[in-house]
Design a protein around this motif. Structure first.
Motif, short mmCIF file in Angstrom:
data_model
loop_
_atom_site.label_atom_id
_atom_site.label_comp_id
_atom_site.label_asym_id
_atom_site.label_seq_id
_atom_site.Cartn_x
_atom_site.Cartn_y
_atom_site.Cartn_z
N ALA A 31 9.47 12.24 -16.38
CA ALA A 31 10.79 12.43 -16.10
C ALA A 31 11.13 11.29 -15.05
O ALA A 31 11.92 10.31 -14.79
CB ALA A 31 11.35 13.48 -15.80
N THR A 32 10.27 11.22 -13.94
CA THR A 32 10.44 10.67 -12.78
C THR A 32 10.06 8.85 -13.21
O THR A 32 10.86 8.21 -12.98
CB THR A 32 9.19 10.93 -11.86
N ALA A 33 9.14 9.05 -14.21
CA ALA A 33 8.90 7.50 -14.59
C ALA A 33 10.13 6.97 -15.36
O ALA A 33 10.27 5.73 -15.04
CB ALA A 33 7.73 7.33 -15.25
N MET A 34 10.97 7.82 -16.10
CA MET A 34 11.80 7.33 -16.95
C MET A 34 13.28 6.95 -16.19
O MET A 34 14.01 6.28 -16.54
CB MET A 34 12.26 8.18 -17.96
N ARG A 35 13.18 7.62 -15.16
CA ARG A 35 14.22 7.52 -14.18
C ARG A 35 14.51 6.01 -13.63
O ARG A 35 15.65 5.70 -13.52
CB ARG A 35 14.73 8.38 -13.23
N ARG A 36 13.10 5.65 -13.38
CA ARG A 36 13.39 3.99 -12.82
C ARG A 36 14.01 3.06 -13.52
O ARG A 36 14.96 2.38 -13.22
CB ARG A 36 11.80 3.77 -12.19
N SER A 43 22.10 -0.32 -13.53
CA SER A 43 22.67 -0.66 -12.34
C SER A 43 22.83 -2.34 -12.50
O SER A 43 23.56 -2.98 -11.88
CB SER A 43 21.78 -0.42 -11.00
N HIS A 44 21.90 -2.85 -13.18
CA HIS A 44 22.01 -4.48 -13.47
C HIS A 44 22.89 -4.71 -14.88
O HIS A 44 23.41 -5.71 -14.81
CB HIS A 44 20.65 -4.80 -13.77
N HIS A 45 22.75 -3.76 -15.71
CA HIS A 45 23.41 -4.04 -16.90
C HIS A 45 24.73 -3.24 -17.40
O HIS A 45 25.51 -3.75 -17.92
CB HIS A 45 22.48 -3.57 -18.23
N GLY A 46 25.07 -2.19 -16.32
CA GLY A 46 26.24 -1.43 -16.50
C GLY A 46 25.77 -0.33 -17.59
O GLY A 46 24.93 -0.69 -18.41
N GLY A 47 26.62 0.76 -17.69
CA GLY A 47 26.60 1.71 -18.91
C GLY A 47 26.79 3.17 -18.13
O GLY A 47 27.67 3.19 -17.17
N HIS A 48 26.70 4.04 -18.98
CA HIS A 48 26.90 5.35 -18.56
C HIS A 48 25.76 5.95 -17.50
O HIS A 48 24.51 5.92 -17.77
CB HIS A 48 27.02 6.20 -19.65
N VAL A 49 25.97 6.15 -16.64
CA VAL A 49 25.04 6.15 -15.10
C VAL A 49 24.72 7.79 -15.04
O VAL A 49 23.58 8.33 -15.50
CB VAL A 49 25.47 5.76 -13.86
N GLY A 50 25.70 8.62 -14.86
CA GLY A 50 25.31 10.12 -14.44
C GLY A 50 25.07 10.92 -15.53
O GLY A 50 24.34 11.61 -15.41
N PRO A 51 25.68 10.64 -16.82
CA PRO A 51 25.25 11.54 -17.99
C PRO A 51 23.80 11.33 -18.25
O PRO A 51 23.53 12.49 -18.67
CB PRO A 51 26.41 11.00 -19.09
N ASN A 52 23.43 10.19 -18.22
CA ASN A 52 21.98 9.96 -18.64
C ASN A 52 20.86 10.49 -17.55
O ASN A 52 19.94 11.09 -18.00
CB ASN A 52 21.56 8.41 -18.88
N LEU A 53 21.39 10.32 -16.37
CA LEU A 53 20.41 10.60 -15.33
C LEU A 53 20.23 12.29 -15.20
O LEU A 53 19.22 12.85 -15.01
CB LEU A 53 20.78 10.20 -13.98
N GLY A 252 23.93 12.66 -12.50
CA GLY A 252 23.49 11.51 -11.85
C GLY A 252 22.17 11.94 -10.99
O GLY A 252 22.02 11.07 -10.11
N MET A 253 21.66 12.84 -11.27
CA MET A 253 20.59 13.32 -10.67
C MET A 253 19.40 12.14 -10.48
O MET A 253 18.95 11.19 -11.32
CB MET A 253 19.78 14.50 -11.47
#
Lengths: 593, 593
Positions: A31-36, A43-53, A252-253
């Motif tokens: 999980a930690t590795a995937m978040r990076r 942050s570079h490309h844009g997209g759905h942030v909070g729902p995925n994190l 957004g976690m």
């Protein structure tokens, strides 16, 4: 030996089978590795942030426990499926910037057998999953069927219809409710008090919406804790009756700026992950630069002037320009019904009937869910409510699930609904201003996403009911009719034609719901009439003109979009291919004369 | 002196004010007195039987307690409002057979200020009422706002959306749930177990859907007892928060045959009130005589042959021909999702994706509620489900709320949805047979209400995907294209033309979603092409033909229905007025040649 984060090589994960071998520590490291890369990509490309994190752990746990793809998981809205894509053979689309665009932002069956549906409108996952479960029961399968739905989507009517039916299946049917106490903006509606009560009582409260609807129920308080999730999912795996697993996650976690401002980071253009600042953003100008903020600015001043004005959104206040401040200012005149378009439209009918002045801002692609309310509650009942359709036209959202060019035909063929198509800023505001307080007719004003021009020569009216077409430029050789944003295209085409000795009349029809019979009569004597609309041609404006002129010798050409679900298109390319540029329109005219 | 039934002279009741003076005994006598003409009218004239007989006491109590029309009552579906009409100035429409047709079967603002909306689709009353309540709160009014919704309508998504939002109003908002344990047929869905539990516990069960959604709650066990109802309504009158009053009524009350067979007497043509026998009904023939029973007969045999076939209805099994026996026979292959069209259509997508063969029977006017599911869940996802649209065309239901001629344009402009329009019995069954098991495309088959003919010369196909137009009669002077039931009209017109020396080609397009480009090419050389469709012209089939032929000199005439909400029309009169008879079509052709 305890494995640490460093040991997870994401690119070795080719399918969920690879994570089913891991122990709890490895899963946590995963999980930690995937978040990076997730944070890096959004942050570079844009997209759905909070729902995925917020869903990283739950998606790991789902694929760990359930035997996907034999077991079937339907993700509602599916904008929370980036972690799912990472675990199902598409890791590189997140770890390798060059491959970012090899996947879409939603589940997509063309990408993977793990993706069951192309899905972007909310609230339908439970209904879809109920069909998968029924098919399994008819065919004699044994697989688990899981629907994953967010709390924000629960307010949509089809979610409730799905839950109501699903409760009666009497066989394996697992609904995971991802509760992060947020829709896109804050949640609205009576059910959210119950979700809060359930969270606050660790799932033990008597008032339990899901039990009341006939479901067994399990609550997972730590919805970002993999062992808790795995335990809950293992308990319900292969269950032989319908069950709701209510998981409490944090939107957004793992990204402090997204945890702190959940609405801003629901979806975002590229941003600085440290500060949360939007990249390349300039200071806001005094004058609004696009239709959406123009609408917001206008409405926030009108709300102060007209106490009977009610401004309504169905769960997308941000998408229609209404940030937290404007909402606060508007007070009780601002109504967010949650993701519930049918409610928004029918409620507007009640408001108009009760003497108020409702203005509903609705995203084009989502109005589809309220066709019956437009037809029955609004049009049949002649209620003078105002609907501003945002992100209509080709210049809207460009995912196949979120297209904005089916709206014109859909609404303009409803009797008694006036569908206005402003050509630019001033005409938009003029139409909006009239629509708000008039009591004659229901009005739709349809605007594209993005910026606006203003078209010289457009004449504003006091009253747009039964408004005639306006001849913006008088000519004698050919008539060009440009709907909405295509009025300026037609004027440019006329300029080109002029340079080639062709004198074109250019018409702004102002609206697409009623033919201007006098204007049509005049066209009977023409050689060529060309229409262009930023919606599909089938069922649209131009075909009405072609039909009305059917008995006349005039040649009629209807330009517009094809009846197709375009996906991730580039608007300029599409216009070029379809001959919808000034150059190509001029060429076409010359070929016909 | 105790007043008895005989003393109530119904014709003296001109408005609710007249009943507010009555004592309890008089009110009881009033109910008895009202039932007589009600039974007399529905048994002689036809109409909604059970819903009205069950609501006599509740409607009396509502008008007794609430200060209508200042207090506002919105009746869901509004087919239960005959007693309401009797008490609000329209008594004669029930007591005087000559005036039976002076009122419609639904609330109708043109008839009375007590009728707030023209309303016939279900489930929208709570949403509409929430708008009235919000308008009141913005304007500063004090009136009560009441929504009356039946248990059967609760399953519709917009009902839930309305309840969810309404719970947050924080001001006076009264929802009366009329629970008679019946939709049109039996109820289906998880919420019904909860309603049953609440009935069985006198409203005290912990699992309470309404409380879970944020409502205060009151239960009235004797929902046909006027004093109990009045007590409950008086308790909630002028309340300053949202409350649900759950009343337990008996559908069909006071008419033994309707109490005994609630489904049969939900709505009925004229019948003998003693025996319940339908008047003028002849023994069922061996061969089904209309499209609906043809569908039912065909499906009940197919269900036995194909175990993967799932037959789906959204709460209207009777209206699509599926009586209790057929349903029982079909067992788990029959699915009634309740009044929940979105669920029916999305579930069909899941069923098809899961490898089953779903066939959904849906009434034309109600499919409007599931446009988004047709577009997103079915068409965008290419799921090969089959939808049979019943009561399409002018030959459907004729109330303005239940029209069946907006369906063609609505569905045929969705990319990838094949919309078939059979011209008669054999073509219908041929299309249905193909659609059921094919895996190529989602298919809509649209049939009118009423009987069928068969058209000579129609060629049946093995596969209707990309089916070309069929030239049913070859001619040289003019081309007539007849959609669906209008194919026979065109053939008759061709006969008339023949007698006048005009040789017409007659074409059966078979479907209205895709132009047959080859056929269109051939038409370019024609002098006249005439299309006729039994749907509105705007956005329909003919306009596509006119557009495709726009650059050719051929004269194109598109016949069909106007974009208007017709009300209680006579189909033959409408056809005549619109020039849609063989005679008038022939005349039109001759005028153009």
């Amino acid at each position: 030996m305890k494995k640490t984060d460093q040991e997870i090589d994401l690119n070795l994960i080719k399918s969920p089978a690879d994570i089913r071998k891991m122990d709890m520590d490895q899963l946590k490291s995963l999980a930690t590795a995937m978040r990076r890369p997730l944070i890096e990509k959004v942050s570079h490309h844009g997209g759905h942030v909070g729902p995925n994190l917020g869903m990283v752990e739950a998606i790991i746990a789902l694929h760990y426990v359930f035997n996907t793809p034999e077991d079937k998981i339907v993700f509602d809205v599916s904008h929370q499926t980036y972690p799912h894509k990472m675990l199902t053979g598409r890791m590189e689309a997140f770890t390798n910037p060059e491959k970012y665009d090899t996947v879409t932002g939603y589940t997509q069956p063309k990408e993977s057998e793990y993706d069951l549906f192309s899905l972007g409108h909310t609230s339908s996952a439970v209904a879809l999953a109920s069909g998968l479960a029924k098919a399994r029961d008819l065919i004699g399968g044994k697989e688990n069927v899981v629907a994953v739905i967010g709390d924000g989507s629960l307010s949509g009517g089809v979610a409730f219809e799905g839950l109501d039916y699903g409760a009666t299946l009497g066989t394996n049917f697992i609904v995971v409710v991802n509760d992060n106490d947020m829709s896109i903006a804050e949640n609205h509606g009576g059910i959210y008090a119950d979700l809060r009560l359930l969270r606050n009582t660790n799932g033990t409260a008597d008032n339990n919406l899901f039990r009341a609807m006939g479901y067994a129920y399990r609550y997972v308080h730590y919805g970002n804790n993999i062992p808790s999730l795995i335990k809950a999912f293992e308990e319900v795996k292969d269950i032989n009756y319908p069950v709701v697993v209510h998981i409490n996650t944090m939107k957004g976690m793992g990204l402090p700026v997204a945890e702190a401002d959940k609405e801003k980071f629901h979806w975002s253009v590229p941003f600085d992950p440290e500060t949360g600042n939007i990249l390349g953003e300039t200071a806001p100008s005094e004058e609004p630069q696009d239709y959406i903020s123009l609408f917001a600015t206008h409405m926030s001043s009108r709300i102060k002037e007209n106490p009977k004005l009610a401004l309504i959104t169905a769960g997308t206040p941000g998408a229609i320009g209404l940030g937290p401040e404007l909402r606060k200012e508007a007070g009780k005149q601002f109504v967010d019904v949650g993701i519930a378009e049918q409610q928004a439209i029918a409620m507007a009918s009640g408001l108009a009937k009760g003497g108020a002045d409702p203005v509903v801002g609705v995203v084009s692609t989502f109005l589809q869910r309220a066709y019956d309310q437009f037809s029955q509650d609004i049009a049949l009942n002649h209620q003078p409510a105002t609907f501003v359709i945002m992100y209509g036209s080709l210049f809207g959202m460009n995912d196949e699930t979120h297209l904005g060019f089916f709206d014109l035909g859909l609404l303009s063929n409803i009797p008694g609904l006036l569908v206005l198509t402003p050509s630019g800023k001033d005409e938009f505001i003029s139409m909006l201003r009239w629509a708000e307080t008039q009591r004659e007719t229901p009005v739709v004003v349809r605007i594209p996403g993005g910026g606006y021009g203003d078209v010289e020569g457009v004449q504003l009216l006091e009253n747009y009911n039964d408004a005639p077409y306006q001849v913006v430029k008088e000519g004698k050789d050919v008539t060009l009719i440009g709907v909405g944003t295509f009025l300026s295209t037609m004027l440019e085409a006329a300029e080109i034609l002029k340079s080639k000795g062709v004198d074109a009349t250019v018409i702004n029809p102002r609206q697409v719901s009623n033919l201007d019979k006098q204007a049509i009569e005049k066209m009977r004597g023409e050689k060529v009439v060309l229409t262009a609309e930023d919606g599909i041609v089938d069922g649209g404006f131009g075909q009405k003109v072609a039909s009305a002129l059917g008995e006349s010798p005039v040649k009629v050409v209807n330009l517009g979009l094809p009846k197709r679900f375009l996906n991730r298109y580039n608007a300029a390319d599409v216009l070029n291919e379809l001959g919808l540029t000034p150059d190509k329109i001029a060429e076409k005219v010359i070929s016909l004369l």
